[in-house]
Design a protein around this motif. Structure first.
Motif, mmCIF file in Angstrom:
data_model
loop_
_atom_site.group_PDB
_atom_site.id
_atom_site.type_symbol
_atom_site.label_atom_id
_atom_site.label_comp_id
_atom_site.label_asym_id
_atom_site.label_seq_id
_atom_site.Cartn_x
_atom_site.Cartn_y
_atom_site.Cartn_z
ATOM 1 N N LEU A 245 0.854 -1.186 0.000
ATOM 2 C CA LEU A 245 0.000 0.000 0.000
ATOM 3 C C LEU A 245 0.890 1.237 0.000
ATOM 4 N N ALA A 246 0.590 2.163 -0.915
ATOM 5 C CA ALA A 246 1.413 3.360 -1.079
ATOM 6 C C ALA A 246 0.636 4.593 -0.658
ATOM 7 N N VAL A 247 1.364 5.619 -0.209
ATOM 8 C CA VAL A 247 0.802 6.925 0.129
ATOM 9 C C VAL A 247 1.674 7.999 -0.523
ATOM 10 N N ILE A 248 1.020 8.945 -1.180
ATOM 11 C CA ILE A 248 1.720 10.079 -1.813
ATOM 12 C C ILE A 248 1.268 11.335 -1.093
ATOM 13 N N LEU A 249 2.184 12.004 -0.445
ATOM 14 C CA LEU A 249 1.898 13.221 0.313
ATOM 15 C C LEU A 249 2.567 14.389 -0.406
ATOM 16 N N PHE A 250 1.792 15.481 -0.694
ATOM 17 C CA PHE A 250 2.401 16.629 -1.379
ATOM 18 C C PHE A 250 1.741 17.913 -0.894
ATOM 19 N N ASP A 251 2.476 18.998 -1.001
ATOM 20 C CA ASP A 251 1.897 20.304 -0.712
ATOM 21 C C ASP A 251 2.419 21.327 -1.717
ATOM 22 N N VAL A 252 1.731 22.453 -1.756
ATOM 23 C CA VAL A 252 2.023 23.499 -2.755
ATOM 24 C C VAL A 252 3.268 24.256 -2.318
ATOM 25 N N ASP A 253 4.183 24.434 -3.268
ATOM 26 C CA ASP A 253 5.423 25.154 -2.982
ATOM 27 C C ASP A 253 5.138 26.649 -2.839
ATOM 28 N N HIS A 254 5.711 27.260 -1.841
ATOM 29 C CA HIS A 254 5.636 28.708 -1.604
ATOM 30 C C HIS A 254 4.186 29.191 -1.546
ATOM 31 N N PHE A 255 3.340 28.396 -0.913
ATOM 32 C CA PHE A 255 1.927 28.770 -0.860
ATOM 33 C C PHE A 255 1.715 30.036 -0.031
ATOM 34 N N GLY B 85 15.110 21.291 -3.036
ATOM 35 C CA GLY B 85 14.839 22.260 -4.105
ATOM 36 C C GLY B 85 13.394 22.393 -4.506
ATOM 37 N N ARG B 86 12.476 21.618 -3.955
ATOM 38 C CA ARG B 86 11.054 21.664 -4.265
ATOM 39 C C ARG B 86 10.760 21.242 -5.712
ATOM 40 N N ASN B 87 9.489 21.126 -6.032
ATOM 41 C CA ASN B 87 9.014 20.714 -7.354
ATOM 42 C C ASN B 87 9.706 19.412 -7.764
ATOM 43 N N ARG B 88 9.701 18.441 -6.868
ATOM 44 C CA ARG B 88 10.338 17.163 -7.128
ATOM 45 C C ARG B 88 9.661 16.075 -6.288
ATOM 46 N N VAL B 89 9.999 14.850 -6.623
ATOM 47 C CA VAL B 89 9.423 13.695 -5.932
ATOM 48 C C VAL B 89 10.543 12.961 -5.217
#
Length: 571
Positions: free
Chosen positions: A440-450, A563-567
């Motif tokens: 089971l996988a989970v992908i967590l992300f948030d907006v850069d420089h929100f 550096g953000r905008n990456r996985v």
């Protein structure tokens, strides 16, 4: 059949059923009380058998000393052997007497008496020979005959042991541990007896002797661990803990060390510095704490058995009182019901049947009566009106519950699942993954420089960014893949069952979709936002959703730090 006759028949059947139930209950309580009394005696009988087995094991110590004695024979050693035999005979006589008093098969001890007489005769004949004629084969044969006595003593009361465990299932584990201590004492004695031939010869231990000692040590350690495994509340009793600690301190330290010293002397080619009698004088006392532990366990078993016996007696008395009270209450209740309910109920039967069939078209008649039946009819009329209202209210309640459930599971801004709903769905999917052996996988992300978006364009613009990102991600997912707003500008995605590589590819696809999707604000400004992703995968029976989120959060933190905008995926 008229209601009065039916009531009379039902009353008779009910009385018979209650009497039968009470009789069965009282008989069961009586049987339990009687079995508790006899079971307490069987515990004492089993204790007698364990004592007899211990005396048989103890007798081997003086036997080993006499067999290893030199000429002229030491009178003190022979005297110790006679005392040990007397103690054994006394213990067996007491066991035989208890078996006879219990009308048990005292003949079960006949094989033991025959084997004991033959073993003692062999020992006496061998001890009378010069030391040179006491060959290792003869010594081993004599010792082996002594070994065979203990199982015979325990087998004489095996049926009683099982009876005690059936009567007292609560103390079955205690009895099992007491039996294990007897076996431990027996194998500890065998460990010491294994050195009789080398000490008596004297000669070095052969490779077969070393292997036998290793086997006995392994069995002794196995019994020790079985005794120390927690299996009931008795294991935490201070007396039991102290007895176990004393056994470890005396036998498993001093006693085992004495055997090891003999082994080391044999391997080094040194003289043992002791004969069989001197070894027995030092080794046999080391086994006393094992018997002390057995006695403590048996005392606790006796205490609990006595408590069960007293409880059975109290339950029998209570069952008698309750049975009498139930019969009296049943008689009074039937008389009251017939006088105050059955006769008036005959007049209201038609109204009750009509309303019971759901026919609310006509109100019950006779509601003006000034008695209990009148109260019932008035209540039925009220129930008819309320039932129609309740049906309408129930339909409205179902609609409101469904609406509230939908709102409770949905994020108010983006329209996707909220954190609570996602956690519930995630736990359900995690259980499915464990059952099917999937990952089971989970992908967590948030907006850069929100924060800078909110500071530069206002919170309305930030809300538009969150809404648009939710739309982009939702449109990019397939059926079965879940997306939710985890909090603030943070989102979480749970794909269908997949591994780390597939989850990483999905996160990369979502990242690209967000970065290439321009957002036109209400004031005409065009924004391009990016997001940082953390991916984690869990599998196996011990996988937990909190641990999975934590791993994804750490990966997200690395993505922002790099550096953000990456996985980034879990390490």
């Amino acid at each position: 059949m008229r209601l009065t006759r039916l009531f009379t028949l039902a009353s008779a059947v009910l009385a018979l059923l209650v009497c039968g139930m009470l009789g069965r209950l009282l008989w069961g309580e009586w049987e339990h009380y009687r079995a508790a009394g006899t079971g307490h005696h069987t515990l004492q009988l089993m204790q007698r058998a364990m004592v007899a087995a211990e005396k048989l094991s103890y007798e081997r110590g003086p036997v080993n000393a006499v067999l290893g004695d030199h000429l002229p024979a030491d009178p003190a050693r022979h005297a110790r052997l006679l005392r040990a035999r007397a103690d054994t005979d006394l213990a067996l006589a007491q066991l035989r007497q208890d078996l006879a008093a219990d009308a048990g098969p005292a003949t079960a001890l006949a094989p033991l008496y025959d084997a004991l007489g033959a073993a003692r005769l062999t020992v006496d004949q061998l001890a009378a020979l010069p030391p040179a004629e006491r060959t290792p084969e003869r010594l081993d044969a004599a010792i082996e005959r002594m070994f065979q006595l203990v199982p015979l003593a325990l087998n004489a009361v095996t049926s009683y042991t099982r009876a005690s465990e059936q009567v007292y299932p609560r103390i079955a584990r205690i009895l099992m541990k007491a039996r294990l201590t007897v076996e431990l004492r027996e194998f500890a004695g065998r460990l010491g007896s294994a050195l009789t031939v080398p000490l008596a010869a004297p000669r070095p231990l052969t490779e077969a002797d070393h292997q036998r000692l290793q086997f006995l040590r392994g069995r002794i350690e196995q019994l020790r661990q079985l005794i120390k495994i927690p299996s009931s509340d008795i294991d935490s009793e201070p007396r039991v803990l102290a007895a176990v600690a004393r056994m470890d301190e005396v036998y498993f330290a001093a006693g085992q060390r004495l055997v090891a010293e003999v082994e080391q002397a044999s391997r080094a080619g040194r003289a043992y510095g002791m004969d069989t009698g001197q070894f027995a004088q030092r080794y046999v006392p080391c086994m006393a704490p094992i018997l002390a532990l057995r006695d403590v366990l048996l005392q606790e078993a006796q205490t609990q058995a006595l408590q069960d016996y007293e409880a059975a007696r109290h339950e029998l008395v209570l069952a008698l009182l309750v049975g009498a009270a139930i019969l009296l209450a049943l008689t009074l209740l039937l008389a009251i019901v017939r006088r105050r309910v059955v006769v008036p109920l005959l007049r209201a039967t038609r109204a009750v049947v009509r309303l019971g069939n759901g026919d609310f078209s006509m109100p019950p008649s006779g509601a003006r009566r000034d008695d209990e039946i009148g109260d019932m009819l008035r209540a039925l009329a009220t129930l008819r009106a309320n039932s129609m209202d309740r049906q309408r209210l129930e339909q409205e309640r179902v609609r409101l519950i469904e609406e509230l459930r939908l709102r409770a599971d949905t994020d108010y801004l983006t329209g996707i699942l909220n954190r609570r709903a996602f956690t519930a769905a995630g736990n359900l999917r995690l259980r499915g993954a464990r059952d099917q052996g999937e990952s089971l996988a989970v992908i967590l992300f948030d907006v850069d420089h929100f924060k800078s978006v909110n500071d530069s364009y206002g919170h309305d613009a930030g809300d538009q960014v969150l809404i648009r990102i939710a739309e982009v991600v939702r449109d990019s997912l397939r059926d079965g893949e879940i997306v939710a707003r985890y909090g603030g500008e943070e989102f979480v995605v749970m794909p269908t069952y997949c591994g780390l590589e597939a989850a990483h590819a999905l996160a990369e696809r979502l990242r690209e979709a967000i970065s290439r999707e321009p957002l036109t604000l209400s004031d005409g400004h065009i924004l391009r936002v990016t997001a940082s992703f953390g991916v984690a995968v869990a599998h196996g029976p011990h996988a937990a959703l909190d641990d999975l989120f934590h791993a994804a959060d750490l990966a997200l933190y690395r993505a922002k730090r790099n550096g953000r905008n990456r996985v980034e995926q879990q390490a």
